[in-house]
Design a protein around this motif. Sequence first.
Motif, short mmCIF file in Angstrom:
data_model
loop_
_atom_site.label_atom_id
_atom_site.label_comp_id
_atom_site.label_asym_id
_atom_site.label_seq_id
_atom_site.Cartn_x
_atom_site.Cartn_y
_atom_site.Cartn_z
N ALA A 195 1.20 -1.04 0.10
CA ALA A 195 -0.53 -0.40 -0.06
C ALA A 195 0.71 0.78 0.11
O ALA A 195 0.09 2.46 -0.53
CB ALA A 195 -1.14 -0.01 1.10
N ILE A 196 2.05 0.97 0.93
CA ILE A 196 2.54 2.12 0.35
C ILE A 196 3.75 2.51 -0.86
O ILE A 196 4.65 1.47 -1.00
CB ILE A 196 3.53 2.68 2.19
N LEU A 197 3.41 3.25 -1.59
CA LEU A 197 4.68 3.47 -2.95
C LEU A 197 5.90 3.49 -2.36
O LEU A 197 6.15 4.70 -1.42
CB LEU A 197 3.71 4.29 -3.85
N GLY A 198 6.98 3.06 -3.31
CA GLY A 198 7.97 3.61 -3.63
C GLY A 198 9.00 2.09 -3.48
O GLY A 198 8.56 1.12 -4.00
N CYS A 199 10.77 2.50 -3.51
CA CYS A 199 10.73 1.04 -3.39
C CYS A 199 11.90 0.74 -2.19
O CYS A 199 11.43 1.78 -0.83
CB CYS A 199 12.69 2.14 -4.63
N VAL A 200 12.59 -0.45 -2.18
CA VAL A 200 12.54 -1.54 -1.47
C VAL A 200 14.27 -2.13 -0.73
O VAL A 200 14.18 -2.84 -2.49
CB VAL A 200 11.69 -1.68 -0.08
N CYS A 201 15.29 -1.24 -0.21
CA CYS A 201 16.88 -2.24 -0.52
C CYS A 201 16.39 -3.67 0.21
O CYS A 201 15.95 -3.27 1.31
CB CYS A 201 17.34 -1.30 0.30
N PRO A 202 16.91 -4.98 -0.97
CA PRO A 202 16.49 -5.82 -0.53
C PRO A 202 18.20 -5.90 0.73
O PRO A 202 17.98 -6.84 1.71
CB PRO A 202 16.71 -6.76 -1.49
N CYS B 67 18.71 -3.45 3.28
CA CYS B 67 19.07 -2.86 4.54
C CYS B 67 17.93 -2.42 4.82
O CYS B 67 17.52 -2.36 6.15
CB CYS B 67 19.65 -1.79 4.87
N GLY B 68 16.55 -2.98 4.00
CA GLY B 68 15.19 -2.46 3.81
C GLY B 68 14.73 -0.72 3.69
O GLY B 68 13.43 -0.53 3.79
N TYR B 69 15.78 -0.19 3.63
CA TYR B 69 15.66 1.52 3.65
C TYR B 69 14.42 1.60 2.25
O TYR B 69 14.84 0.80 1.67
CB TYR B 69 16.85 2.50 3.32
N ARG B 70 13.87 2.13 2.48
CA ARG B 70 12.76 2.40 2.04
C ARG B 70 12.70 4.20 1.19
O ARG B 70 13.17 4.86 1.82
CB ARG B 70 11.59 2.56 2.46
N CYS B 71 12.33 4.20 -0.13
CA CYS B 71 11.76 5.36 -0.44
C CYS B 71 11.31 6.05 -1.85
O CYS B 71 10.64 4.48 -2.16
CB CYS B 71 13.55 5.92 -1.59
N SER B 72 11.13 6.82 -1.97
CA SER B 72 10.16 7.01 -3.00
C SER B 72 10.00 8.34 -4.22
O SER B 72 9.83 8.75 -4.88
CB SER B 72 8.89 7.76 -2.78
N ASP B 73 11.52 8.38 -4.08
CA ASP B 73 12.36 9.40 -4.89
C ASP B 73 11.87 9.29 -7.05
O ASP B 73 11.50 9.87 -7.22
CB ASP B 73 14.12 9.42 -4.94
N CYS B 74 12.45 7.96 -7.50
CA CYS B 74 12.00 8.11 -8.59
C CYS B 74 10.41 7.65 -9.16
O CYS B 74 9.88 8.23 -9.79
CB CYS B 74 12.38 6.52 -9.01
N LEU B 75 9.31 7.83 -7.94
CA LEU B 75 8.04 7.95 -8.54
C LEU B 75 7.54 9.86 -8.10
O LEU B 75 7.10 9.86 -8.75
CB LEU B 75 7.37 7.39 -6.69
N GLY B 76 8.62 10.47 -7.61
CA GLY B 76 7.98 11.92 -8.63
C GLY B 76 7.19 11.84 -6.83
O GLY B 76 6.23 13.52 -7.48
N THR B 77 6.97 11.44 -5.97
CA THR B 77 6.33 11.50 -5.00
C THR B 77 6.47 13.37 -4.15
O THR B 77 7.34 13.56 -4.29
CB THR B 77 5.65 10.89 -4.22
N ASP B 78 5.35 13.47 -4.10
CA ASP B 78 6.15 15.08 -3.01
C ASP B 78 6.17 15.86 -3.59
O ASP B 78 7.46 17.02 -3.05
CB ASP B 78 6.46 14.65 -1.28
#
Length: 89
Positions: free
Chosen positions: A20-27, A29-40
């Motif tokens: 439900a949370i859009l974004g990418c996850v590092c396999p 360390c588990g870090y999440r980001c949504s930079d490439c989605l252009g959100t915010d």
Amino acid sequence: MRCTCKVCEDEIWMIQAESAILGCVCPECGYRCSDCLGTDTVVSRDRVAALAADPRFDPDRLAEAFAPRDEEEDPARRGADWIERYGGY
């Protein structure tokens, strides 16, 4: 989009999350980001309305960009000629 993790030192490719949370996850360390989605990056109504006065978006100028330069260059017309000559595909 292919993103690398900002936390991991190695070149680890992040994976788009299926949740439900859009974004990418590092396999790793588990870090999440949504930079490439252009959100915010919401654009206000005033800024969108100001684009109407921008000469780059003038309807005549846009029409010129999509107008065929020559009948020979127009691929749609070449297809129509082919159909007329040979009777279809």
